[in-house]
Design a protein around this motif. Structure first.
Motif, mmCIF file in Angstrom:
data_model
loop_
_atom_site.group_PDB
_atom_site.id
_atom_site.type_symbol
_atom_site.label_atom_id
_atom_site.label_comp_id
_atom_site.label_asym_id
_atom_site.label_seq_id
_atom_site.Cartn_x
_atom_site.Cartn_y
_atom_site.Cartn_z
ATOM 1 N N SER A 87 -21.388 24.362 4.680
ATOM 2 C CA SER A 87 -22.070 24.460 5.968
ATOM 3 C C SER A 87 -21.073 24.147 7.063
ATOM 4 O O SER A 87 -19.993 23.598 6.806
ATOM 5 N N GLY A 88 -21.436 24.517 8.299
ATOM 6 C CA GLY A 88 -20.624 24.138 9.451
ATOM 7 C C GLY A 88 -19.826 25.246 10.095
ATOM 8 O O GLY A 88 -19.170 25.023 11.112
ATOM 9 N N GLY A 89 -19.852 26.456 9.536
ATOM 10 C CA GLY A 89 -19.120 27.547 10.157
ATOM 11 C C GLY A 89 -19.799 28.007 11.430
ATOM 12 O O GLY A 89 -20.892 27.553 11.777
ATOM 13 N N GLY A 90 -19.135 28.925 12.131
ATOM 14 C CA GLY A 90 -19.717 29.457 13.345
ATOM 15 C C GLY A 90 -18.678 30.072 14.253
ATOM 16 O O GLY A 90 -17.546 30.330 13.845
ATOM 17 N N LEU A 91 -19.093 30.286 15.492
ATOM 18 C CA LEU A 91 -18.239 30.879 16.513
ATOM 19 C C LEU A 91 -17.758 29.778 17.457
ATOM 20 O O LEU A 91 -18.566 28.968 17.937
ATOM 21 N N VAL A 92 -16.470 29.758 17.712
ATOM 22 C CA VAL A 92 -15.896 28.750 18.596
ATOM 23 C C VAL A 92 -14.791 29.394 19.426
ATOM 24 O O VAL A 92 -14.140 30.335 18.968
ATOM 25 N N GLN A 93 -14.586 28.875 20.612
ATOM 26 C CA GLN A 93 -13.530 29.386 21.468
ATOM 27 C C GLN A 93 -12.170 28.843 21.029
ATOM 28 O O GLN A 93 -12.093 27.765 20.424
ATOM 29 N N PRO A 94 -11.111 29.558 21.335
ATOM 30 C CA PRO A 94 -9.771 29.040 21.024
ATOM 31 C C PRO A 94 -9.573 27.652 21.631
ATOM 32 O O PRO A 94 -9.979 27.396 22.767
ATOM 33 N N GLY A 95 -8.972 26.770 20.834
ATOM 34 C CA GLY A 95 -8.785 25.386 21.258
ATOM 35 C C GLY A 95 -9.931 24.478 20.883
ATOM 36 O O GLY A 95 -9.820 23.252 21.017
ATOM 37 N N GLY A 96 -11.010 25.052 20.405
ATOM 38 C CA GLY A 96 -12.176 24.262 20.038
ATOM 39 C C GLY A 96 -12.074 23.675 18.648
ATOM 40 O O GLY A 96 -11.052 23.797 17.964
ATOM 41 N N SER A 97 -13.171 23.034 18.225
ATOM 42 C CA SER A 97 -13.209 22.342 16.928
ATOM 43 C C SER A 97 -14.452 22.725 16.157
ATOM 44 O O SER A 97 -15.491 23.047 16.740
ATOM 45 N N LEU A 98 -14.319 22.645 14.845
ATOM 46 C CA LEU A 98 -15.447 22.804 13.927
ATOM 47 C C LEU A 98 -15.234 21.871 12.756
ATOM 48 O O LEU A 98 -14.091 21.546 12.407
ATOM 49 N N ARG A 99 -16.347 21.474 12.138
ATOM 50 C CA ARG A 99 -16.263 20.655 10.933
ATOM 51 C C ARG A 99 -17.046 21.334 9.831
ATOM 52 O O ARG A 99 -18.251 21.552 9.958
ATOM 53 N N LEU A 100 -16.357 21.663 8.747
ATOM 54 C CA LEU A 100 -16.995 22.249 7.580
ATOM 55 C C LEU A 100 -17.323 21.158 6.565
ATOM 56 O O LEU A 100 -16.568 20.194 6.419
ATOM 57 N N SER A 101 -18.446 21.354 5.883
ATOM 58 C CA SER A 101 -18.854 20.426 4.824
ATOM 59 C C SER A 101 -19.155 21.221 3.567
ATOM 60 O O SER A 101 -19.590 22.377 3.636
ATOM 61 N N CYS A 102 -18.939 20.599 2.428
ATOM 62 C CA CYS A 102 -19.243 21.236 1.144
ATOM 63 C C CYS A 102 -19.736 20.165 0.184
ATOM 64 O O CYS A 102 -19.015 19.207 -0.103
ATOM 65 N N VAL A 103 -20.970 20.347 -0.290
ATOM 66 C CA VAL A 103 -21.579 19.388 -1.209
ATOM 67 C C VAL A 103 -21.595 19.966 -2.617
ATOM 68 O O VAL A 103 -22.028 21.107 -2.815
ATOM 69 N N ALA A 104 -21.133 19.177 -3.565
ATOM 70 C CA ALA A 104 -21.171 19.568 -4.971
ATOM 71 C C ALA A 104 -22.372 18.898 -5.641
ATOM 72 O O ALA A 104 -22.538 17.682 -5.549
ATOM 73 N N SER A 105 -23.190 19.699 -6.303
ATOM 74 C CA SER A 105 -24.357 19.151 -6.977
ATOM 75 C C SER A 105 -24.449 19.694 -8.386
ATOM 76 O O SER A 105 -23.928 20.768 -8.690
ATOM 77 N N GLY A 106 -25.130 18.955 -9.234
ATOM 78 C CA GLY A 106 -25.273 19.327 -10.629
ATOM 79 C C GLY A 106 -25.384 18.070 -11.456
ATOM 80 O O GLY A 106 -25.691 16.997 -10.940
ATOM 81 N N SER A 107 -25.122 18.202 -12.739
ATOM 82 C CA SER A 107 -25.222 17.034 -13.603
ATOM 83 C C SER A 107 -24.002 16.933 -14.508
ATOM 84 O O SER A 107 -23.338 17.922 -14.810
ATOM 85 N N SER A 108 -23.709 15.713 -14.905
ATOM 86 C CA SER A 108 -22.660 15.430 -15.892
ATOM 87 C C SER A 108 -21.305 15.998 -15.499
ATOM 88 O O SER A 108 -20.718 16.806 -16.237
ATOM 89 N N PHE A 109 -20.822 15.603 -14.342
ATOM 90 C CA PHE A 109 -19.481 16.016 -13.967
ATOM 91 C C PHE A 109 -18.837 14.979 -13.066
ATOM 92 O O PHE A 109 -19.524 14.186 -12.420
ATOM 93 N N SER A 110 -17.519 15.018 -13.057
ATOM 94 C CA SER A 110 -16.755 14.200 -12.113
ATOM 95 C C SER A 110 -15.786 15.116 -11.373
ATOM 96 O O SER A 110 -15.267 16.076 -11.938
ATOM 97 N N VAL A 111 -15.563 14.809 -10.117
ATOM 98 C CA VAL A 111 -14.691 15.633 -9.293
ATOM 99 C C VAL A 111 -13.232 15.264 -9.536
ATOM 100 O O VAL A 111 -12.862 14.095 -9.485
ATOM 101 N N LEU A 112 -12.418 16.266 -9.810
ATOM 102 C CA LEU A 112 -10.970 16.062 -9.940
ATOM 103 C C LEU A 112 -10.287 16.307 -8.603
ATOM 104 O O LEU A 112 -9.506 15.496 -8.135
ATOM 105 N N HIS A 113 -10.568 17.451 -8.025
ATOM 106 C CA HIS A 113 -10.095 17.715 -6.685
ATOM 107 C C HIS A 113 -10.963 18.804 -6.070
ATOM 108 O O HIS A 113 -11.641 19.547 -6.775
ATOM 109 N N MET A 114 -10.940 18.860 -4.741
ATOM 110 C CA MET A 114 -11.688 19.876 -4.010
ATOM 111 C C MET A 114 -10.803 20.429 -2.916
ATOM 112 O O MET A 114 -9.827 19.775 -2.493
ATOM 113 N N GLY A 115 -11.127 21.622 -2.480
ATOM 114 C CA GLY A 115 -10.288 22.225 -1.458
ATOM 115 C C GLY A 115 -11.018 23.310 -0.694
ATOM 116 O O GLY A 115 -12.150 23.677 -1.021
#
Length: 118
Positions: free
Chosen positions: A7-35
């Motif tokens: 989530s968090g995408g959109g339209l922004v003017q040059p020089g502006g800011s945005l923050r993207l988020s990504c949630v991992a869900s499920g069962s029986s796992f551990s995160v090694l790395h994300m990108g």
């Protein structure tokens, strides 16, 4: 199985800011790395972070983007500042997770559009 939801995408003017988020869900796992990767037109790594907090950035975003990981929430963030038109792309979240000792898989989110334009 693991699902990644961005989530968090959109339209922004040059020089502006945005923050993207990504949630991992499920069962029986551990995160090694994300990108975050982006595609416009080829897919390239933007930034990645391990569960220990080690980070990697593409040269084109160093000093402007910051990746962070909340291990408890299994959520990775990408703070994007000083955005440029060339940052326009579909941004994909990727998660490398461990289900068991010998079972490591990569998962991808559905992508979120970031458009930098005046």
């Amino acid at each position: 199985q693991v699902q990644l939801v961005e989530s968090g995408g959109g339209l922004v003017q040059p020089g502006g800011s945005l923050r993207l988020s990504c949630v991992a869900s499920g069962s029986s796992f551990s995160v090694l790395h994300m990108g975050w990767y982006r595609q416009a037109p080829g897919r390239e790594l933007v930034a990645a972070i391990t569960s220990a907090g080690d980070t990697t950035y593409a040269d084109s975003v160093k000093g402007r983007f910051t990746i962070s990981l909340d291990n408890a929430k299994r959520t990775v963030y990408l703070q994007m500042n000083s955005l440029k038109p060339e940052d326009t792309a579909v941004y994909y979240c990727m998660g490398a997770v461990r289900h068991s000792t010998l079972d490591v898989k990569n998962y991808w989110g559905q992508g979120t559009q970031v458009t930098v334009s005046s």
